[in-house]
Scaffold this active site. Structure first.
Site, PDB file in Angstrom:
ATOM      1  N   LYS A 209       0.843  -1.203   0.000  1.00 36.43           N
ATOM      2  CA  LYS A 209       0.000   0.000   0.000  1.00 36.43           C
ATOM      3  C   LYS A 209       0.879   1.254   0.000  1.00 36.43           C
ATOM      4  O   LYS A 209       0.669   2.174  -0.766  1.00 36.43           O
ATOM      5  CB  LYS A 209      -0.916  -0.043   1.224  1.00 36.43           C
ATOM      6  CG  LYS A 209      -1.821   1.140   1.357  1.00 36.43           C
ATOM      7  CD  LYS A 209      -2.738   0.990   2.564  1.00 36.43           C
ATOM      8  CE  LYS A 209      -3.417   2.324   2.873  1.00 36.43           C
ATOM      9  NZ  LYS A 209      -4.247   2.261   4.066  1.00 36.43           N
ATOM     10  N   GLU A 215      10.609  -4.817   4.176  1.00 35.74           N
ATOM     11  CA  GLU A 215      10.621  -6.228   3.768  1.00 35.74           C
ATOM     12  C   GLU A 215      10.291  -6.365   2.279  1.00 35.74           C
ATOM     13  O   GLU A 215      10.984  -7.058   1.527  1.00 35.74           O
ATOM     14  CB  GLU A 215       9.577  -7.030   4.572  1.00 35.74           C
ATOM     15  CG  GLU A 215       9.899  -7.213   6.030  1.00 35.74           C
ATOM     16  CD  GLU A 215       9.341  -6.104   6.912  1.00 35.74           C
ATOM     17  OE1 GLU A 215       9.130  -4.968   6.409  1.00 35.74           O
ATOM     18  OE2 GLU A 215       9.140  -6.359   8.104  1.00 35.74           O
ATOM     19  N   GLY A 269      -4.638  -1.952   5.287  1.00 31.63           N
ATOM     20  CA  GLY A 269      -3.899  -3.123   4.791  1.00 31.63           C
ATOM     21  C   GLY A 269      -4.553  -4.447   5.156  1.00 31.63           C
ATOM     22  O   GLY A 269      -4.722  -5.332   4.309  1.00 31.63           O
ATOM     23  N   ARG A 270      -4.964  -4.578   6.415  1.00 30.28           N
ATOM     24  CA  ARG A 270      -5.512  -5.871   6.869  1.00 30.28           C
ATOM     25  C   ARG A 270      -6.929  -6.131   6.379  1.00 30.28           C
ATOM     26  O   ARG A 270      -7.507  -7.180   6.649  1.00 30.28           O
ATOM     27  CB  ARG A 270      -5.414  -5.983   8.390  1.00 30.28           C
ATOM     28  CG  ARG A 270      -6.036  -4.820   9.155  1.00 30.28           C
ATOM     29  CD  ARG A 270      -5.559  -4.808  10.596  1.00 30.28           C
ATOM     30  NE  ARG A 270      -6.032  -3.667  11.352  1.00 30.28           N
ATOM     31  CZ  ARG A 270      -5.424  -2.483  11.396  1.00 30.28           C
ATOM     32  NH1 ARG A 270      -4.341  -2.272  10.685  1.00 30.28           N
ATOM     33  NH2 ARG A 270      -5.905  -1.516  12.155  1.00 30.28           N
ATOM     34  N   GLU A 355      -4.156  -6.489  15.319  1.00 26.74           N
ATOM     35  CA  GLU A 355      -3.633  -5.181  14.896  1.00 26.74           C
ATOM     36  C   GLU A 355      -4.747  -4.129  15.068  1.00 26.74           C
ATOM     37  O   GLU A 355      -4.461  -2.966  15.339  1.00 26.74           O
ATOM     38  CB  GLU A 355      -3.152  -5.241  13.434  1.00 26.74           C
ATOM     39  CG  GLU A 355      -2.267  -4.066  13.030  1.00 26.74           C
ATOM     40  CD  GLU A 355      -1.480  -4.311  11.741  1.00 26.74           C
ATOM     41  OE1 GLU A 355      -0.366  -4.841  11.798  1.00 26.74           O
ATOM     42  OE2 GLU A 355      -2.005  -3.969  10.668  1.00 26.74           O
ATOM     43  N   HIS A 386      -5.083 -33.069  18.240  1.00 26.99           N
ATOM     44  CA  HIS A 386      -3.921 -33.855  18.650  1.00 26.99           C
ATOM     45  C   HIS A 386      -2.760 -32.960  19.068  1.00 26.99           C
ATOM     46  O   HIS A 386      -1.631 -33.429  19.220  1.00 26.99           O
ATOM     47  CB  HIS A 386      -3.492 -34.783  17.511  1.00 26.99           C
ATOM     48  CG  HIS A 386      -4.568 -35.762  17.145  1.00 26.99           C
ATOM     49  ND1 HIS A 386      -4.681 -36.996  17.738  1.00 26.99           N
ATOM     50  CD2 HIS A 386      -5.613 -35.663  16.280  1.00 26.99           C
ATOM     51  CE1 HIS A 386      -5.727 -37.632  17.237  1.00 26.99           C
ATOM     52  NE2 HIS A 386      -6.312 -36.837  16.350  1.00 26.99           N
ATOM     53  N   LYS A 514       9.959  -0.724  13.888  1.00 26.26           N
ATOM     54  CA  LYS A 514      10.475  -0.415  12.541  1.00 26.26           C
ATOM     55  C   LYS A 514      11.546   0.664  12.639  1.00 26.26           C
ATOM     56  O   LYS A 514      12.614   0.559  12.038  1.00 26.26           O
ATOM     57  CB  LYS A 514       9.347   0.118  11.644  1.00 26.26           C
ATOM     58  CG  LYS A 514       8.362  -0.908  11.142  1.00 26.26           C
ATOM     59  CD  LYS A 514       7.473  -0.248  10.079  1.00 26.26           C
ATOM     60  CE  LYS A 514       6.170  -0.967   9.884  1.00 26.26           C
ATOM     61  NZ  LYS A 514       5.231  -0.225   9.046  1.00 26.26           N
TER      62      LYS A 514
END
Ligand code: F6P
Length: 548
Positions: A209, A215, A269-270, A355, A386, A514
């Site tokens: 965005k 990254e 973003g999310r 977030e 399990h 960051k």
């Protein structure tokens, strides 16, 4: 209009809920089921292809009524209107929150700064459609004239988790294109993926965005450098496309203007998989399926907008979650889909939920004096049975759990599906009823166990039960039902954030790390470590010594 600003603990409903909690905290669900034969009839919602049974919760009708009073006192109705109509409800970033507009109908009108954004959204949708069709059909080709075989989505957070979860979730509907996701700045991650790729038949979709994320930019540069070992600079235009709001940075990176898919600052973003961030989804399963995902979400939006709160799935889920988080003191919630396809649902929802609602300053600017954001986690059943179900059944923590199951499997393997779903039903039943000491003792008698061993083992074999669950029974996993499911959790997030009086749509909490990472990187490069606490300094020096 901005959202109401009320500390929820000061409402009449909250105080009534506190009192009510003391009346009910020691009443077991086993007892509630015995006393009220109409319980399931009253505590379920049938909607479209969804059935939600929420009767296995530590509630009675009074609980629900008081929770609904809380929603009303907090101004949920007005809040929902503000959310859907583009009001600046993300006040700390001065933005509207309009992921719902991305799945609206063509004839709808949603205004941002007085302008209807729907035509722009459809323009981008058309671009997604024709681009995906050209890649899938082989109409668009790579630099040597061959059709594309592989797609690599480069992004992180909301620019990775949504597309990755949906592509995995809709694997059954997938075409011949292989999809890969590079997210972590860990060079081993990108190296592993590059090894599998043939440059002349691979398309790279850079999703960011902001187009400033360390990254994503690092991975994109590494991949472009690798690509240029096999191709020329002018071939980049054929193989790299970007999804971003930051046209300037994308162009500077060398991506052709025609290969930019725009998005808007009113899409968080999310919550962005419905925008061009979902390009990889459209490439993997075709635009028609991507569009069905959107229409499933739109159906859930309509349900959430118009249904009365007592029959409104996201509202009921949010209120139940508040009941456990703020009155029972539950620390976390589990989400267990009974389909392997949804193995990435929990990590995806972790970003959406944590977030958004992991905040401690209220909309009044003060530190809240109550709990907010829940911790969510999960894995598909039956694998999770399990792994960590021991703790849900017999641990000391209360973990309300969502069980998500499907009436039909996709390949129609009845034997497997019946076994899978027997486990699904068995777990919620076991969590409700548990197994008391009399039942355990009877079992021991049948097993011919010595009385000494039976006495020793008995407490370990007792299950208290009384563990709350929501059960979703959905017809089958389709693009449409998956769209509805995701939108359901999005609206649950909204309702909870509204009631907790926090701003759900910013994410300042990720900034500090960051910033520090950038200054530490400079110190690693110059090998000059300074101005840290003794622990960080010690660790950095150790790293530099061993790394260089
Ligand atoms: O982790 C913070 C965050 O801003 C997320 O909200 C977002 O999804 C992610 O980083 C990626 O951001 P971008 O799409 O701008 O690269």
């Amino acid at each position: 209009m901005s959202l109401q600003n009320t500390n929820p603990t000061t409402t009449i409903a909250w105080q009534a809920l506190e009192k009510h909690f003391h009346e009910i905290e020691n009443v077991t669900m086993q007892q509630m089921f015995q006393d009220d034969k109409l319980r399931t009839q009253n505590f379920h919602i049938k909607w479209d292809k969804f059935l939600l049974d929420y009767s296995k919760n530590r509630i009675n009708q009074k609980t629900i009524n008081l929770l609904l009073d809380l929603a009303n006192e907090i101004g949920l109705k007005e809040g929902v209107n503000s959310y859907f109509s583009g009001d600046i409800i993300n006040q700390t970033e001065n933005r509207a929150v309009l992921h719902t507009a991305l799945r609206a109908n063509k004839n709808d009108s949603v205004l941002v700064d007085g302008e209807n954004v729907i035509p722009e959204i459809f323009e981008v949708k058309n671009k997604i459609k024709s681009f995906s069709e050209d890649i899938i059909s082989g109409n668009k080709k790579g630099f040597t004239g061959k059709s594309f075989t592989d797609i690599v989505n480069i992004g992180i957070g909301g620019s990775d988790l949504g597309p990755a979860m949906v592509v995995e979730g809709l694997q059954f509907y997938k075409n011949h294109l292989n999809t890969h996701f590079v997210s972590n700045v860990d060079g081993d991650h990108v190296s592993e993926i590059i090894q599998k790729l043939i440059p002349e038949t691979t398309l790279f979709v850079i999703v960011s965005k902001t187009f400033t994320t360390q990254e994503t930019l690092t991975n994109s540069e590494t991949i472009r450098n690798w690509f240029l070992k096999f191709a020329k600079q002018e071939d980049v235009a054929k193989h790299f496309v970007a999804v971003s709001t930051n046209i300037k940075n994308v162009t500077e990176f060398g991506i052709d203007k025609n290969n930019i898919f725009p998005m808007w600052d009113w899409v968080g973003g999310r919550f962005s998989l419905w925008s061009a961030v979902g390009l990889t989804i459209s490439l993997a399963v075709g635009f028609d399926n991507f569009d069905k995902l959107l229409s499933g979400a739109n159906k859930m939006d309509t349900h959430f907008k118009i249904e009365s709160f007592d029959k409104n799935i996201p509202v009921i889920l949010a209120l139940l979650s508040i009941w456990y988080n703020n009155f029972f003191g539950a620390e976390s919630e589990a989400i267990i889909p009974y389909t392997q396809y949804l193995q990435k649902l929990a990590p995806y929802l972790q970003q959406g939920i944590m977030e958004s609602n992991g905040k401690s300053i209220g909309r009044d600017g003060k530190t809240v004096n109550y709990q907010t954001g829940t911790i969510v986690w999960g894995e598909p059943g039956t694998n999770s049975q399990h792994a960590f179900f021991q703790l849900i059944h017999q641990g000391t923590k209360l973990i309300p759990t969502d069980f998500i199951g499907f009436s039909k499997s996709l390949y129609g393997n009845k034997d497997h599906h019946d076994k899978l779903m027997s486990n699904f039903f068995a777990q919620t039943e076991a969590l409700l009823h548990g197994k008391n000491s009399n039942q355990v003792a009877t079992e021991f008698k049948e097993q011919d166990i010595s009385s000494e061993t039976a006495k020793f083992l008995l407490p370990y074999k007792v299950f208290e039960g009384n563990k709350p669950t929501n059960t979703f029974l959905i017809d089958s996993l389709t693009p449409e039902t998956l769209g509805s499911l995701i939108a359901m959790y999005e609206h649950k997030i909204f309702v909870q954030g509204l009631i907790w009086n926090i701003f759900s749509y910013d994410q300042w909490g990720v900034e500090l790390g960051k910033q520090l990472a950038n200054s530490i990187l400079r110190e690693i490069n110059t090998q000059e470590v300074k101005n840290h606490d003794s622990s960080t300094e010690f660790l950095l020096n150790h790293f530099i010594k061993n790394n260089h």
